[in-house]
Scaffold this motif. Structure first.
Motif, PDB file in Angstrom:
ATOM      1  N   TRP A  74       0.784  -1.227  -0.090  1.00 40.99           N
ATOM      2  CA  TRP A  74      -0.074   0.077  -0.136  1.00 40.99           C
ATOM      3  C   TRP A  74       0.896   1.363  -0.022  1.00 40.99           C
ATOM      4  CZ3 TRP A  74      -3.665  -2.172   4.471  1.00 40.99           C
ATOM      5  CH2 TRP A  74      -4.313  -3.189   4.055  1.00 40.99           C
ATOM      6  N   ILE A  75       2.076   1.231   0.509  1.00 40.36           N
ATOM      7  CA  ILE A  75       2.914   2.365   0.732  1.00 40.36           C
ATOM      8  C   ILE A  75       3.998   2.625  -0.525  1.00 40.36           C
ATOM      9  CG2 ILE A  75       4.606   3.602   1.995  1.00 40.36           C
ATOM     10  CD1 ILE A  75       3.363   2.020   4.499  1.00 40.36           C
ATOM     11  N   ARG A  76       3.849   3.570  -1.434  1.00 40.46           N
ATOM     12  CA  ARG A  76       4.544   4.029  -2.475  1.00 40.46           C
ATOM     13  C   ARG A  76       5.388   5.257  -2.289  1.00 40.46           C
ATOM     14  NH1 ARG A  76       4.683  -0.572  -3.342  1.00 40.46           N
ATOM     15  NH2 ARG A  76       3.558  -1.727  -4.668  1.00 40.46           N
ATOM     16  N   HIS A  78       5.651   9.215  -0.364  1.00 38.83           N
ATOM     17  CA  HIS A  78       5.587  10.006   0.875  1.00 38.83           C
ATOM     18  C   HIS A  78       4.082  10.166   1.327  1.00 38.83           C
ATOM     19  CE1 HIS A  78       5.721  14.324  -0.640  1.00 38.83           C
ATOM     20  NE2 HIS A  78       6.272  13.589  -1.765  1.00 38.83           N
ATOM     21  N   ARG A  79       3.325  10.588   0.074  1.00 43.18           N
ATOM     22  CA  ARG A  79       2.070  11.271   0.456  1.00 43.18           C
ATOM     23  C   ARG A  79       0.974   9.879   0.963  1.00 43.18           C
ATOM     24  NH1 ARG A  79       0.895  16.368   0.714  1.00 43.18           N
ATOM     25  NH2 ARG A  79       2.144  17.591  -1.100  1.00 43.18           N
ATOM     26  N   ASP A  80       1.492   8.643   0.779  1.00 47.18           N
ATOM     27  CA  ASP A  80       0.793   7.611   1.539  1.00 47.18           C
ATOM     28  C   ASP A  80       1.139   7.461   2.823  1.00 47.18           C
ATOM     29  OD1 ASP A  80      -0.257   6.938  -1.098  1.00 47.18           O
ATOM     30  OD2 ASP A  80       1.732   5.695  -1.368  1.00 47.18           O
ATOM     31  N   LEU A  81       1.822   8.221   3.503  1.00 47.63           N
ATOM     32  CA  LEU A  81       2.085   8.259   4.894  1.00 47.63           C
ATOM     33  C   LEU A  81       1.592   9.521   5.598  1.00 47.63           C
ATOM     34  CD1 LEU A  81       6.037   7.059   4.273  1.00 47.63           C
ATOM     35  CD2 LEU A  81       4.070   5.591   5.216  1.00 47.63           C
ATOM     36  N   PRO A  82       1.663   9.466   7.008  1.00 43.99           N
ATOM     37  CA  PRO A  82       1.620   8.322   7.650  1.00 43.99           C
ATOM     38  C   PRO A  82       0.449   7.255   7.426  1.00 43.99           C
ATOM     39  CG  PRO A  82       0.800  10.156   8.961  1.00 43.99           C
ATOM     40  CD  PRO A  82       1.165  10.614   7.660  1.00 43.99           C
ATOM     41  N   THR A 115       1.334   1.597  12.718  1.00 41.57           N
ATOM     42  CA  THR A 115       1.616   2.708  12.241  1.00 41.57           C
ATOM     43  C   THR A 115       2.881   3.040  11.470  1.00 41.57           C
ATOM     44  OG1 THR A 115       2.206   3.820  14.139  1.00 41.57           O
ATOM     45  CG2 THR A 115       0.171   4.087  13.662  1.00 41.57           C
ATOM     46  N   ALA A 116       3.007   3.816  10.428  1.00 41.56           N
ATOM     47  CA  ALA A 116       4.200   3.769   9.561  1.00 41.56           C
ATOM     48  C   ALA A 116       4.249   5.257   9.123  1.00 41.56           C
ATOM     49  CB  ALA A 116       4.210   3.057   8.251  1.00 41.56           C
ATOM     50  N   PHE A 117       5.644   5.620   9.285  1.00 42.91           N
ATOM     51  CA  PHE A 117       5.685   7.283   9.002  1.00 42.91           C
ATOM     52  C   PHE A 117       6.983   7.310   8.216  1.00 42.91           C
ATOM     53  CE2 PHE A 117       3.879   6.607  13.412  1.00 42.91           C
ATOM     54  CZ  PHE A 117       3.040   7.754  13.162  1.00 42.91           C
ATOM     55  N   ALA A 118       7.132   8.738   7.825  1.00 42.89           N
ATOM     56  CA  ALA A 118       8.206   8.919   6.901  1.00 42.89           C
ATOM     57  C   ALA A 118       9.514   9.126   7.740  1.00 42.89           C
ATOM     58  CB  ALA A 118       8.074  10.135   5.900  1.00 42.89           C
ATOM     59  N   THR A 119       9.512   9.836   8.938  1.00 44.18           N
ATOM     60  CA  THR A 119      10.404  10.096   9.827  1.00 44.18           C
ATOM     61  C   THR A 119      10.486   9.429  11.318  1.00 44.18           C
ATOM     62  OG1 THR A 119       9.346  12.033  10.508  1.00 44.18           O
ATOM     63  CG2 THR A 119      10.541  12.366   8.551  1.00 44.18           C
ATOM     64  N   LYS A 191      12.358  -3.261   6.891  1.00 44.26           N
ATOM     65  CA  LYS A 191      13.633  -4.041   6.376  1.00 44.26           C
ATOM     66  C   LYS A 191      13.142  -5.502   5.664  1.00 44.26           C
ATOM     67  CE  LYS A 191      17.344  -2.661   8.019  1.00 44.26           C
ATOM     68  NZ  LYS A 191      18.455  -2.652   8.974  1.00 44.26           N
ATOM     69  N   MET A 192      12.552  -6.263   6.411  1.00 42.50           N
ATOM     70  CA  MET A 192      12.334  -7.679   6.306  1.00 42.50           C
ATOM     71  C   MET A 192      11.143  -7.766   5.400  1.00 42.50           C
ATOM     72  SD  MET A 192      14.451  -9.523   7.501  1.00 42.50           S
ATOM     73  CE  MET A 192      15.924  -8.585   8.088  1.00 42.50           C
ATOM     74  N   PHE A 193      10.247  -6.782   5.582  1.00 39.25           N
ATOM     75  CA  PHE A 193       8.931  -6.812   4.768  1.00 39.25           C
ATOM     76  C   PHE A 193       8.987  -5.866   3.533  1.00 39.25           C
ATOM     77  CE2 PHE A 193       7.477  -8.775   8.610  1.00 39.25           C
ATOM     78  CZ  PHE A 193       6.847  -9.658   8.276  1.00 39.25           C
ATOM     79  N   GLU A 194      10.028  -5.038   3.466  1.00 35.46           N
ATOM     80  CA  GLU A 194      10.463  -4.136   2.292  1.00 35.46           C
ATOM     81  C   GLU A 194       9.127  -3.275   2.182  1.00 35.46           C
ATOM     82  OE1 GLU A 194      11.358  -6.501  -1.522  1.00 35.46           O
ATOM     83  OE2 GLU A 194      12.043  -7.919  -0.148  1.00 35.46           O
ATOM     84  N   ILE A 195       9.097  -2.445   3.161  1.00 34.18           N
ATOM     85  CA  ILE A 195       8.241  -1.413   3.341  1.00 34.18           C
ATOM     86  C   ILE A 195       8.806   0.083   2.997  1.00 34.18           C
ATOM     87  CG2 ILE A 195       6.367  -0.280   4.418  1.00 34.18           C
ATOM     88  CD1 ILE A 195       6.298  -2.710   6.469  1.00 34.18           C
ATOM     89  N   ASN A 196       9.054   0.220   1.554  1.00 31.38           N
ATOM     90  CA  ASN A 196       9.917   1.287   1.349  1.00 31.38           C
ATOM     91  C   ASN A 196       8.734   2.277   0.559  1.00 31.38           C
ATOM     92  OD1 ASN A 196      12.143  -0.080   1.645  1.00 31.38           O
ATOM     93  ND2 ASN A 196      11.673  -1.511  -0.125  1.00 31.38           N
TER      94      ASN A 196
END
Lengths: 438, 438
Positions: A74-76, A78-82, A115-119, A191-196
């Protein structure tokens, strides 16, 4: 508590979701430290009906590995974050040692936020915002005092970067208990799940993640902190029945009048938002009912007998301190509300006094051992080395269980220069709470 | 839906509770018909970590057998009745044929109500009160028309006395679907689990029980009934985002002004209780966003471009019929509310027209076979014999699956004397719906 917490996280733009109960062995084992931490407790489904499954499937012990493959999809940019999700669900951890209802059970209910954030800064901020909500659940709803702090490296969440906690203490048993935890996962899972994602400069970057949870254990802590020999003692804010109304008829009295007054009292209280019920069963005596509802922890009991009926009043009895008060019907709602607020406040204050009386500050090993012997919650200067923590565990092993670090409180007393670690004699780096725990 | 249903059952004095996910083989197998119905779908945990369990344990497919041992302990006298509990939870049924998201999945979420009464009359009354709530969930919230009726003996709940249902129909696939069921269990479980009480005459009696549930399948039905080639179409009452606001800037236009107007629009809508969000991502074009939010089924799209800004208006586009309306900012809230209400109503009416067009009344086997071939929901006079239903199934077996009875509607058309069963030629006893189903 759920209504409170759910509304608060919605204000933070966190959305509710639901992911499956089952997790495949492949993703479960993706983060090495994580699976090492949870593997022994994982329950496996291997059969359906009479058929063996080709591949056994695990029941979630927690949902990092269930959710993060989707975070990766789902995360592509920076606008997909947080990306901030929460689910209310059950999890299973197959505990073997000392299962205790609400405290340590194989299935329990919780919310888990992911949750996932850019920073890292944003992640750090959220960790503490959530921890503050957990403090409020304990202190404002359950009337249980807690200490906010950070877990040691040894005690942090398996696979995470750091863990913050609210720690409670049960004076009767002399054991601390982890109340709820808010973790910064750092970038290990990413890192493990490649959430880039592509950051605002057009570069590839990895997200910073948090996870946080509070469980039905909160109820167990509340029970142990407030309960007495008569049974539960429930704080009014979370009591499903706040007031129980009990008719106390006498043979020659106006029984119907008493039952009517009870019904009217309940109606008046309900209409003003107070959770009240009447116990009108005719096969139990008033005395039996008093004990019954005391055992259930209902904060206030209202008795209505012939004298009360004649005087247009009710007799109110507090569960927390057994105080008896006569209240005229005219000021019923107002005084009951005041009493409920006062009970809520009083329960917290009494619990805090008892908890504070159990906290001992020590400087050296002998003091530490003595305080542990007295079942205290011990604040000690520590060098913050993982080997030393393991050593403390080894040296305190025994029938009652070893001591471990509980948390380094955010509210740190002054640490004088030259202060030494209570266990290793090396220079101390922080004050840390220690004790036996659940 | 949950908020609605939970509040309604609380008005009925039904209390929420939580029982375990796991059920031991002993109690699971206590009611013979019940376990026969569920055994092939039960998932078994046989391992924790690396250890084999001494006794495998089942994951609840439904909680009759989990709860009723406690009903037996808790119910003593008629004053303990009615006992009315509900839990919101997940259950697992290991389906092998055609798993379909939301419709037929191995884990699903539901509420399950379990109640016990002193008399059959009280149980009968509750069965229909709950069924009416299920109808309201479908018709008032999901805008899906349903038919209330009774299941045949062959299709009723395993171990129960009779089952009532709300049946929906999916015109696109020509299949009916059981929407939610409210069962009277009679005294079968009471017998097996020894749920007895002393009645008001001092005699020993057995309770009458109900169980009832609606599941996340409701969402699947809603998706299939309203969805179109562009994606989901969500009824406003249950859409988590009711209005999506999309800025439509042009190169030479006042971009900041447009973004500000979008934010102000969302704020105004939110403050009046409308669930609105803005999509301010700058890496997607307005056109891409239109498709994106259409796919997600958001009932209303608001576009704000330079012309709208200049005219102090917004452009509103309906998801259900693509109609475009310009709304002056001054009457924004009022008109958006009107539109949302109208969409809710329109979705139901359109769905009802389509569903009604699929209902065919038949009298004889040839008509039945023809209507089935045309994928209709078929109303037919029936003798109500289980053997005949089995025979219908056998005679309609084929690639698309056999036809089965859906329900005998409570709203029965007149049954003229001498009317014969469409399948057996015996005297008909009731009108019954038939069709292929999910």
């Amino acid at each position: 508590m759920q209504t409170f917490f759910d509304a608060e996280i919605k204000k933070m733009k966190i959305k509710n979701c639901y992911f499956p109960l089952f997790v495949s062995p492949g993703v479960l084992q993706k983060e090495k430290d994580h699976i090492e931490g949870f593997a022994p407790e994982v329950a496996w489904v291997t059969k359906s009906g009479e058929s063996e499954l080709e591949v056994p499937i695990a029941i979630r012990p927690t949902s990092e590995t269930v959710m993060y493959p989707y975070f990766s999809k789902w995360i592509r940019g920076h606008r997909d974050l947080p990306l901030r999700l929460n689910q209310w669900c059950n999890v299973v951890r197959w505990e073997f040692s000392n299962p205790t209802p609400f405290i340590r059970s194989r299935e329990f209910l919780w919310q888990e936020g992911h949750t996932a954030f850019a920073t890292k800064e944003e992640a750090d901020t959220e960790v503490l915002e959530i921890l503050e909500l957990y403090r409020r659940i304990y202190e404002e709803f359950l009337a249980v005092p807690v200490i906010k702090g950070k877990k040691s490296e040894h005690e942090k969440f398996a696979g995470g970067l750091y863990t913050t906690t609210v720690e409670a203490f049960i004076p009767n048993t002399g054991r601390a208990i982890q109340g709820a935890t808010s973790h910064c996962l750092g970038q290990n899972f990413a890192k493990m799940f490649e959430i880039n994602f592509e950051n605002d400069k057009g570069e590839k970057a990895m997200v910073w993640q948090n996870s946080w949870a509070y469980t039905t254990r909160t109820i167990g802590v509340m029970i142990m902190v407030h309960g007495d020999d008569k049974g539960l003692v429930l704080p009014p804010k979370i009591a499903s029945v706040q007031v129980i109304v009990i008719p106390v008829p006498y043979k020659d009295a106006n029984t119907q009048g008493i039952f009517d007054a009870c019904a009217a009292t309940v109606k008046t209280l309900n209409e003003s938002g107070i959770r009240a019920e009447v116990d009108s069963r005719d096969n139990y005596s008033p005395g039996w009912k008093y004990s019954h509802w005391e055992m259930k922890g209902v904060p206030l009991r209202i008795e209505i007998g012939p004298k009360d009926l004649a005087n247009n009043q009710v007799r109110v009895v507090r569960r927390d301190n057994s105080a008896k008060i006569d209240i005229p019907m005219a000021s019923l709602v107002e005084q009951v509300n005041d009493l409920l607020n006062d009970i809520q406040k009083n329960l917290f204050e009494v619990a805090k006094q008892k908890r504070d009386a159990c906290i001992h500050t020590v400087n050296a090993w002998e003091e530490f051992a003595e305080a542990l012997n007295q079942k205290k919650m011990i604040l000690a200067p520590w060098c913050d080395e993982e080997e030393v923590e393991k050593d403390v565990k080894a040296r305190t092993k025994g029938e009652l269980g070893a001591a471990k670090s509980l948390c380094s409180p955010f509210d740190q007393p002054e640490l004088p220069e030259g202060k030494l670690c209570f266990a290793s004699g090396k220079p101390a780096r922080k004050w840390t709470y220690w004790g036996r725990s659940y």
